[in-house]
Design an enzyme around this catalytic site. Structure first.
Site, short mmCIF file in Angstrom:
data_model
loop_
_atom_site.label_atom_id
_atom_site.label_comp_id
_atom_site.label_asym_id
_atom_site.label_seq_id
_atom_site.Cartn_x
_atom_site.Cartn_y
_atom_site.Cartn_z
N GLY A 16 0.81 -1.21 0.00
CA GLY A 16 0.00 0.00 0.00
C GLY A 16 0.84 1.26 0.00
O GLY A 16 0.58 2.20 -0.75
N GLU A 35 11.31 2.72 5.46
CA GLU A 35 11.02 1.32 5.75
C GLU A 35 12.12 0.78 6.66
O GLU A 35 13.30 0.83 6.32
CB GLU A 35 10.95 0.50 4.47
CG GLU A 35 10.81 -0.99 4.67
CD GLU A 35 9.62 -1.37 5.54
OE1 GLU A 35 9.82 -2.07 6.56
OE2 GLU A 35 8.48 -0.96 5.20
N THR A 42 4.95 -6.87 4.44
CA THR A 42 4.57 -8.21 4.89
C THR A 42 4.24 -9.13 3.72
O THR A 42 4.70 -10.26 3.65
CB THR A 42 3.35 -8.14 5.84
OG1 THR A 42 3.74 -7.42 7.02
CG2 THR A 42 2.88 -9.53 6.23
N CYS A 43 3.45 -8.66 2.78
CA CYS A 43 2.99 -9.53 1.69
C CYS A 43 4.14 -10.12 0.91
O CYS A 43 4.21 -11.32 0.68
CB CYS A 43 2.07 -8.75 0.75
SG CYS A 43 1.46 -9.76 -0.62
N CYS A 48 1.97 -13.12 1.93
CA CYS A 48 1.28 -13.77 0.81
C CYS A 48 2.21 -14.51 -0.15
O CYS A 48 1.95 -15.67 -0.49
CB CYS A 48 0.51 -12.72 0.00
SG CYS A 48 -0.22 -11.38 0.93
N LYS A 51 4.31 -17.42 1.44
CA LYS A 51 3.31 -18.41 1.87
C LYS A 51 2.81 -19.24 0.70
O LYS A 51 2.75 -20.47 0.76
CB LYS A 51 2.16 -17.66 2.56
CG LYS A 51 0.99 -18.51 3.04
CD LYS A 51 -0.16 -18.60 2.05
CE LYS A 51 -0.62 -17.30 1.45
NZ LYS A 51 -1.61 -16.60 2.19
N TYR A 99 10.30 -3.65 -6.42
CA TYR A 99 9.60 -2.59 -5.68
C TYR A 99 10.50 -1.38 -5.50
O TYR A 99 10.08 -0.23 -5.71
CB TYR A 99 9.16 -3.12 -4.31
CG TYR A 99 7.80 -3.75 -4.27
CD1 TYR A 99 6.82 -3.30 -3.40
CD2 TYR A 99 7.48 -4.83 -5.08
CE1 TYR A 99 5.57 -3.89 -3.33
CE2 TYR A 99 6.24 -5.43 -5.04
CZ TYR A 99 5.28 -4.95 -4.17
OH TYR A 99 4.04 -5.53 -4.12
N ILE A 179 -3.90 -17.71 8.74
CA ILE A 179 -2.49 -18.06 8.89
C ILE A 179 -2.32 -19.44 9.52
O ILE A 179 -1.53 -20.26 9.04
CB ILE A 179 -1.76 -16.98 9.71
CG1 ILE A 179 -1.79 -15.64 8.96
CG2 ILE A 179 -0.31 -17.39 9.99
CD1 ILE A 179 -1.25 -14.47 9.76
N GLU A 182 -3.44 -22.13 6.89
CA GLU A 182 -2.52 -22.25 5.75
C GLU A 182 -1.22 -22.92 6.15
O GLU A 182 -0.71 -23.80 5.44
CB GLU A 182 -2.29 -20.87 5.15
CG GLU A 182 -3.52 -20.33 4.44
CD GLU A 182 -3.41 -18.88 4.00
OE1 GLU A 182 -4.20 -18.46 3.14
OE2 GLU A 182 -2.53 -18.15 4.53
N ARG A 199 -9.20 -22.01 20.39
CA ARG A 199 -10.04 -21.78 21.56
C ARG A 199 -11.54 -21.82 21.24
O ARG A 199 -12.36 -21.96 22.14
CB ARG A 199 -9.69 -20.43 22.19
CG ARG A 199 -9.95 -19.22 21.32
CD ARG A 199 -9.36 -17.97 21.95
NE ARG A 199 -9.55 -16.77 21.15
CZ ARG A 199 -10.59 -15.96 21.26
NH1 ARG A 199 -11.54 -16.21 22.15
NH2 ARG A 199 -10.68 -14.88 20.51
N GLY A 263 -3.68 -14.09 15.39
CA GLY A 263 -4.13 -12.81 14.88
C GLY A 263 -2.99 -11.84 14.69
O GLY A 263 -1.83 -12.13 15.01
N THR A 312 -3.92 -7.54 1.07
CA THR A 312 -2.97 -6.76 0.27
C THR A 312 -3.64 -5.97 -0.86
O THR A 312 -3.35 -4.79 -1.03
CB THR A 312 -1.89 -7.69 -0.29
OG1 THR A 312 -1.14 -8.23 0.80
CG2 THR A 312 -0.95 -6.93 -1.22
N HIS A 436 -17.31 -27.34 -20.41
CA HIS A 436 -17.20 -28.74 -19.99
C HIS A 436 -15.98 -29.40 -20.63
O HIS A 436 -15.68 -29.13 -21.79
CB HIS A 436 -18.48 -29.48 -20.41
CG HIS A 436 -18.51 -30.91 -19.99
ND1 HIS A 436 -18.74 -31.29 -18.68
CD2 HIS A 436 -18.31 -32.04 -20.70
CE1 HIS A 436 -18.71 -32.61 -18.61
NE2 HIS A 436 -18.45 -33.09 -19.82
N GLU A 441 -17.92 -25.29 -14.11
CA GLU A 441 -19.21 -25.31 -14.81
C GLU A 441 -20.38 -25.50 -13.84
O GLU A 441 -21.52 -25.13 -14.12
CB GLU A 441 -19.24 -26.40 -15.87
CG GLU A 441 -19.23 -27.81 -15.34
CD GLU A 441 -19.23 -28.84 -16.46
OE1 GLU A 441 -20.22 -28.87 -17.23
OE2 GLU A 441 -18.26 -29.61 -16.57
#
Length: 453
Positions: A16, A35, A42-43, A48, A51, A99, A179, A182, A199, A263, A312, A436, A441
Site C-alpha cells: 500500500g 522502511e 509483509t505480503c 502472501c 506463503k 519494488y 495463517i 494455511e 479456543r 491474529g 494486500t 465442460h 461449470e
C-alpha cells in the site's frame, strides 16, 4: 510549492505504501518513504508471496501420489527444506528489488530506517533526522499478536516460520484463522506431524458455515489433528529441542516447534501517533474517514494499520485512491463490499460476498449447493471433494455470495467476483453456457434450490 522538505512522507514500504508513493510522485508530488525492514512489506517478504510458494511445495506429494492413477510411475521423491527456503529467499529478493526500482524510477526518496511521527507535519528517522512534510501517510501494516503465558517466548510466529533452519518432526499451531490453517496445510503436506489448537469450536470465524466445516474436514483428511475449545497455558523447554505444551484443559503436547497464529495487530506501537493527536480504536488501530484521513487533517493511514479489511489488494487500492484524491485532485473512494478472498489451505477456499447467515439476516434467500468428486479424483483415487455454494436474494434474484472449497478455488472466485460486483443475477449465471469438462461449470448449472435435506 511548500517550504517543507517533502509534500508526502510515507511510513512503511509495503504494497500500500509503495503504491501511494509512486502514484503521488506521478502526480508531481515530492515524496519520501521510510522502511525499517525490507522494501515490499509483509505480503512480499513475510506473507502472501512466500506463503503461496510454500503452499505449492506442500502439494507436490499429493501430485506424485495422484500421478500413479494416470499411468505414471514416479521414483521415490526426496525433499530439501533448505533448498526450498533458499529458492523462496531468491524470489522475494527479486520482488523486493523490483519494488525498490519502481520507487527510484518514480523519483521517491527512500530512507532505510524506522520513522516515527513527531507532529502533524514532522517525522523523525532512527538516526535522529527530522523530515517535514505537508502530508504524512501511515502504511506500517500489522504484526503478529504476542501472548504472555509462561514460555510464550519459546513459540514462533509466521515471521519465523518462513526461515526455520530445518523442518520440525512435530508442530503445534495455535489459532483458527487464515495463517494457522494455511501453515497447518503447508507443514502437514511436507510430512510434519501437525496439530491445531483453537479456543473456539470451529475454524475460520466469519466465513460461511459450510466453508468452515469443509476446510476442517479437509485438514483432518490431510492428517492434521484439530483440538477445539482449548488454548495453550504454558510452554516448557525439554530435552533435544522438544517443547512440552500444557493446555488449559490439562492436556500435554510435545512438539519440536510451537507456532502462534492468533491474529495480527496494527503496527502502531512507539510510532508517536497518539502523542501527535491521532485517534486510535480500542484495538489500537488508526481511525480514518472514507478518504483515509485521521483525526489530524494532515495525517492519513491505509492498509492493515487501520484494521478494517486486512488484505494486500485492499491496501494497494487504498494507496492508489489516497494519492489520486490528495495529490491528483481527483476524489476516489474505495468500496470495501464484495471483496474476494482466499484461504490457501488444502483444500483451498475462495469466497466473495455474503455468507448464508449474513444474507439471511438481511432478508429471504435461496441457496444452491453442490458437493461432488472432481474428475481428477476419479483416477487418482484421492478422497477429494469440491463444494460450491450460491447465495441468492429471493426477491431480486441477485447473486449475494459465491463460495467454493476445492482445487483452484481462488482462481475461480476471482472471476466470479466480477459478476457479483456487477450485480449479476442467478438468471445471468443460468444463461451462461457451461464450459465442460470443468469444476467451474457447476456454478452455472446449479438449478435446484437447497432445502437442507
Amino acid at each position: 510549492m511548500s517550504e517543507r522538505d517533502v509534500d508526502l512522507f510515507v511510513i512503511g514500504a509495503g504494497s500500500g505504501g509503495v503504491r501511494a508513493a509512486r502514484i503521488a510522485a506521478g502526480h508531481g508530488a515530492r515524496v519520501a518513504i521510510a522502511e525499517e525492514y525490507r522494501i515490499g512489506g509483509t505480503c512480499v517478504i513475510r506473507g502472501c508471496v512466500p506463503k503461496k510458494l510454500l503452499v505449492y511445495a506442500s502439494r507436490f506429494p499429493d501430485a506424485f501420489e495422484d500421478s500413479e492413477g494416470f499411468g505414471w510411475s514416479v521414483p521415490e521423491a526426496t525433499f530439501s527444506w533448505p533448498k526450498l527456503i533458499a529458492a523462496k529467499d531468491n524470489e522475494i529478493g527479486r520482488l523486493s528489488s523490483i519494488y525498490e526500482a519502481n520507487l527510484v524510477k518514480a523519483g521517491v526518496e527512500i530512507f532505510r530506517q524506522r520513522a516515527t511521527v513527531v507532529d502533524a507535519h514532522s517525522v523523525r528517522l532512527a538516526d535522529g533526522t527530522v523530515v517535514t512534510a505537508d502530508v504524512i501517510l501511515v502504511a506500517a501494516g500489522g504484526a503478529p499478536v504476542k501472548e504472555t503465558f509462561p514460555g510464550a517466548e519459546l513459540a514462533i510466529s509466521s515471521n519465523e516460520a518462513f526461515d526455520l533452519p530445518e523442518l520440525p518432526e512435530r508442530i503445534l499451531i495455535a489459532g483458527g484463522g487464515y495463517i494457522a490453517i494455511e501453515f497447518a496445510g503447508i507443514f502437514a503436506g511436507l510430512g510434519v506431524d501437525t496439530t491445531i489448537i483453537h479456543r473456539r469450536d470451529r475454524l475460520l470465524r466469519g466465513f460461511d458455515e459450510d466453508l468452515r466445516d469443509e476446510v476442517a474436514d479437509g485438514l483432518i483428511r490431510r492428517g492434521v489433528t484439530i483440538l477445539f475449545e482449548d488454548e495453550i497455558d504454558a510452554i516448557e523447554e525439554g530435552g533435544d529441542g522438544v517443547k512440552s505444551v500444557r493446555t488449559k484443559t490439562g492436556a500435554t503436547i510435545e512438539a519440536e516447534a510451537v507456532m502462534l497464529a492468533i491474529g495480527r495487530d496494527a503496527k502502531v506501537a512507539g510510532m508517536g501517533l497518539a502523542e501527535a493527536g491521532v485517534a486510535l480504536n480500542p484495538r489500537g488501530a488508526v481511525l480514518v474517514d472514507e478518504n483515509f484521513r485521521t483525526s489530524v487533517p494532515s495525517i492519513y493511514a491505509i492498509g492493515d494499520v487501520t484494521d478494517r479489511l486486512n488484505l494486500t489488494p485492499v491496501a494497494i487500492r487504498e494507496g492508489h485512491a489516497f494519492a489520486d484524491t490528495v495529490f491528483g485532485k481527483r476524489p476516489v473512494t474505495v468500496d470495501h463490499s464484495n471483496v474476494p478472498t482466499a484461504v490457501f489451505s488444502t483444500p483451498e477456499l475462495g469466497t466473495v460476498g455474503l455468507s448464508e447467515a449474513e444474507a439471511r439476516a438481511k432478508g429471504e434467500v435461496d441457496i444452491y449447493k453442490a458437493r461432488f468428486r472432481p474428475m481428477k479424483a476419479t483416477l487418482s483415487g484421492r478422497e477429494e471433494r469440491v463444494l460450491m455454494k450460491l447465495v441468492v436474494d429471493a426477491a431480486t434474484d441477485r447473486m449475494l455470495g459465491v463460495h467454493i472449497v476445492g482445487e483452484d478455488a481462488a482462481e475461480m472466485i476471482q472471476v466470479a467476483a466480477i459478476a457479483v460486483k456487477m450485480g449479476a443475477t442467478k438468471a445471468d449465471f443460468d444463461a451462461t453456457m457451461a464450459l465442460h469438462p470443468s469444476a467451474a461449470e457447476e456454478l452455472v448449472t446449479l438449478r435446484t434450490k437447497w432445502t437442507g435435506d
